[in-house]
Design a protein around this motif. Structure first.
Motif, PDB file in Angstrom:
ATOM      1  N   ALA A  57     -15.905   0.748  28.414  1.00 37.25           N
ATOM      2  CA  ALA A  57     -17.022   0.232  27.633  1.00 37.25           C
ATOM      3  C   ALA A  57     -17.982   1.346  27.244  1.00 37.25           C
ATOM      4  O   ALA A  57     -18.526   1.348  26.136  1.00 37.25           O
ATOM      5  N   THR A  58     -18.187   2.314  28.134  1.00 37.40           N
ATOM      6  CA  THR A  58     -19.173   3.352  27.857  1.00 37.40           C
ATOM      7  C   THR A  58     -18.749   4.278  26.726  1.00 37.40           C
ATOM      8  O   THR A  58     -19.595   4.798  26.004  1.00 37.40           O
ATOM      9  N   TYR A  59     -17.434   4.521  26.569  1.00 33.51           N
ATOM     10  CA  TYR A  59     -17.073   5.350  25.420  1.00 33.51           C
ATOM     11  C   TYR A  59     -16.725   4.531  24.189  1.00 33.51           C
ATOM     12  O   TYR A  59     -16.823   5.025  23.069  1.00 33.51           O
ATOM     13  N   ILE A  60     -16.371   3.263  24.337  1.00 29.44           N
ATOM     14  CA  ILE A  60     -16.152   2.418  23.172  1.00 29.44           C
ATOM     15  C   ILE A  60     -17.478   2.083  22.508  1.00 29.44           C
ATOM     16  O   ILE A  60     -17.585   2.038  21.283  1.00 29.44           O
ATOM     17  N   ASP A  61     -18.532   1.869  23.323  1.00 35.07           N
ATOM     18  CA  ASP A  61     -19.823   1.525  22.710  1.00 35.07           C
ATOM     19  C   ASP A  61     -20.381   2.674  21.888  1.00 35.07           C
ATOM     20  O   ASP A  61     -21.114   2.467  20.920  1.00 35.07           O
ATOM     21  N   THR A  62     -20.027   3.920  22.235  1.00 30.74           N
ATOM     22  CA  THR A  62     -20.429   5.072  21.420  1.00 30.74           C
ATOM     23  C   THR A  62     -19.813   4.996  20.031  1.00 30.74           C
ATOM     24  O   THR A  62     -20.399   5.459  19.043  1.00 30.74           O
ATOM     25  N   LEU A  63     -18.643   4.387  19.944  1.00 30.83           N
ATOM     26  CA  LEU A  63     -17.928   4.275  18.671  1.00 30.83           C
ATOM     27  C   LEU A  63     -18.444   3.132  17.813  1.00 30.83           C
ATOM     28  O   LEU A  63     -18.397   3.215  16.576  1.00 30.83           O
TER      29      LEU A  63
END
Length: 539
Positions: free
Chosen positions: A53-59
């Motif tokens: 979730a933490t790197y998908i939310d950056t996208l």
């Protein structure tokens, strides 16, 4: 890179209620397949709590400031100003910003709403504490003041002002949970369902969630309405969940993935031998936490002594641990991990330091033990037996068994291992019902002051750490109040040296994260996680 028929992809996107213009009439689609250990469960910024979730939310989100290959640039913000003391920040938003539907405008009130929703005391959101950095943020959550007293206000449609308890820096505003906008009517209409599926998300970032099969896959497509869409190279990102260990290796070898999370040393070597590239960064500390007050009065007498703690630290061979039972870690010789940022480079390059040896120094350990015994007026046969608390996994037990052997062999210290379920372990740790506790702490940006190290201040004194020291408080307060990032890093270094000199915690290793991937991919960037926003593939 994979090829898709334009007609088929357009039909899929249309069915997902996204603009037909997205990827329409494209014969070649730049696409990447990324493995992830588990499903994010939710993409609600207020509730994000797992790695994917933490790197998908950056996208899928755009905060006020973005990190682009390590350089801070305006995201939703066109420009910003800060007060001389670094506590008040005023942002001017870009004109014409919309959410991913291309129609709904973004205003400063959307940022205010997102923060207020996050910190709603009745909602109890997982990430609510991130709002405590705001002036009166913690007081509002505790019901001690009204919302209009919290340090955030919309000056006009395109201007927003934040006031903080302590000085802040550009890195602060890349935080999704506190500094990304939400459209109030859309979110409120969904209530607790917001963020739970592809059709229940409305964001403003470089990519859109076009499809999400729970516990299986998530597909992101390029947001053509994003303000910097021309800089986004990938048309589609396909995330595949439940990819761990040998499963990830097999999928890479079978050409079912382009990126896989870094696995064990053996798994890494298998993929390296097969020609895959590696990208590594540090994600967290692996600690043998110390209860300075001790589980009992007797053990607390020893654990409250700095020389005794140093003796234990020098008796532990971190290099051997990481070679045998902590194979995803690097042996730690200081608090700050190798990949943590300094001012212009890495912190360890700018502030060279060794807090303790990576390998055991038995002679030095015995010197510290003798000094502790003299200070305490005790003899070696009066040293009590200490409890080592951990989660009931075999991996955790193996680590503590190795530590147990080292302390017995190198110092003659006896210990017992107490392995518990996760719930019991956490309960025991929080209540101070342990001597040493094997656990971890995630790395933070810009450094550990805002989280891990705050737990050792007198203001945060609790049974978890059992520690209080006026000198530490003074160093910490000076560091947290630093008006510039240059001052912050220099003052943080003083805190680190005190932390290491007094052995406030036994940091055993720095846990490695990262990905192994096919050759040809560029543009992704690692800090304490991987940012795939500007990923590209060279033919």
């Amino acid at each position: 890179m994979r090829k898709y028929a334009a007609m088929g992809l357009t039909a899929v996107l249309a069915a997902a209620s996204f603009p037909a213009a997205v990827l329409a009439d494209e014969a070649d689609v730049k696409s990447v397949r990324i493995g992830a250990p588990y499903d994010p469960v939710t993409m609600d910024y207020a509730e994000l709590n797992v790695d994917p979730a933490t790197y998908i939310d950056t996208l899928i989100s755009d905060t006020l400031i973005r990190s682009k290959q390590g350089e801070y640039i305006g995201g939703a913000a066109e420009s910003w100003e800060t007060s001389e003391d670094g506590k008040t920040w005023t942002f001017k938003l870009k004109e014409g910003l919309t959410y991913s539907d291309g129609e709904t405008p973004i205003t400063s009130e959307d940022f205010v709403y997102a923060a207020k929703r996050l910190m709603d005391p009745e909602a109890g959101h997982y990430n609510a504490e991130s709002g405590y950095i705001l002036e009166n943020g913690e007081e509002y959550y505790a019901g001690e003041c009204e919302w209009d007293e919290v340090g955030i206000k919309a000056v006009d449609d395109l201007t927003i002002e934040y006031t903080f308890k302590n000085p802040q820096y550009e890195s602060t505003f890349t935080s999704t949970s506190l500094f990304a906008p939400l459209e109030e009517s859309f979110v409120d209409s969904l209530g607790t369902e917001y963020g739970s599926s592809a059709d229940k998300i409305l964001t403003n970032g470089p990519f859109i969630v076009s499809d999400w099969v729970s516990d299986s896959t998530m597909t992101l497509v390029k947001n053509e309405n994003y303000w910097d869409a021309d800089s986004i190279n990938m048309d589609e990102m396909d995330f595949k969940f439940n990819v761990t260990g040998d499963t990830g290796v097999d999928m890479m070898l079978a050409d079912e993935l382009d990126f896989v999370p870094t696995g064990s040393a053996m798994q890494q070597q298998t993929l390296t031998d097969a020609g895959f590239e590696s990208s590594k960064y540090t994600t967290s500390y692996r600690c043998l936490n110390i209860n300075h007050a001790g589980k009992t009065e007797e053990t607390g007498l020893f654990l409250g002594n700095a020389n005794f703690r140093k003796a234990v630290s020098y008796a532990i061979d971190r290099t051997a641990l990481c070679a045998s039972v902590m194979t995803s870690d690097e042996p730690a010789n200081r608090l700050t991990a190798p990949s943590e940022a300094g001012v212009n480079g890495t912190f360890d390059e700018e502030f060279e330091y060794e807090g303790w040896p990576a390998s055991a120094d038995v002679e030095k350990a015995q010197e510290y033990l003798n000094a502790a015994l003299d200070e305490l007026g005790k003899t070696a046969d009066e040293i009590p037996t200490f409890e080592l608390l951990c989660y009931e996994s075999q991996g955790s037990i193996d680590v503590l068994a190795a530590v147990q052997d080292m302390l017995k062999k190198n110092l003659g210290i006896e210990t017992t291992i107490n392995s518990q379920t996760i719930q019991v372990m956490v309960s025991n740790a929080m209540s101070g019902d342990y001597d040493f506790w094997y656990g971890g702490n995630s790395l933070e940006i810009p450094d550990a002051l805002t989280g891990f190290l705050s737990g050792y201040t007198s203001a945060m004194q609790s049974a978890l750490r059992g520690y209080s020291n006026e000198e530490y408080d003074k160093l910490y307060d000076e560091a947290i109040a630093s008006p510039t990032i240059e001052d912050r890093k220099a003052n943080y270094f003083e805190v680190e040296k005190f932390f290491c000199d007094n052995t406030l915690n036994l940091i055993l290793g720095w846990t490695d994260g990262g990905f192994q991937y096919k050759s040809g991919y560029t543009g992704f960037y690692n800090t304490v996680e991987t940012d795939f926003t500007y990923l590209d593939f060279a033919e």
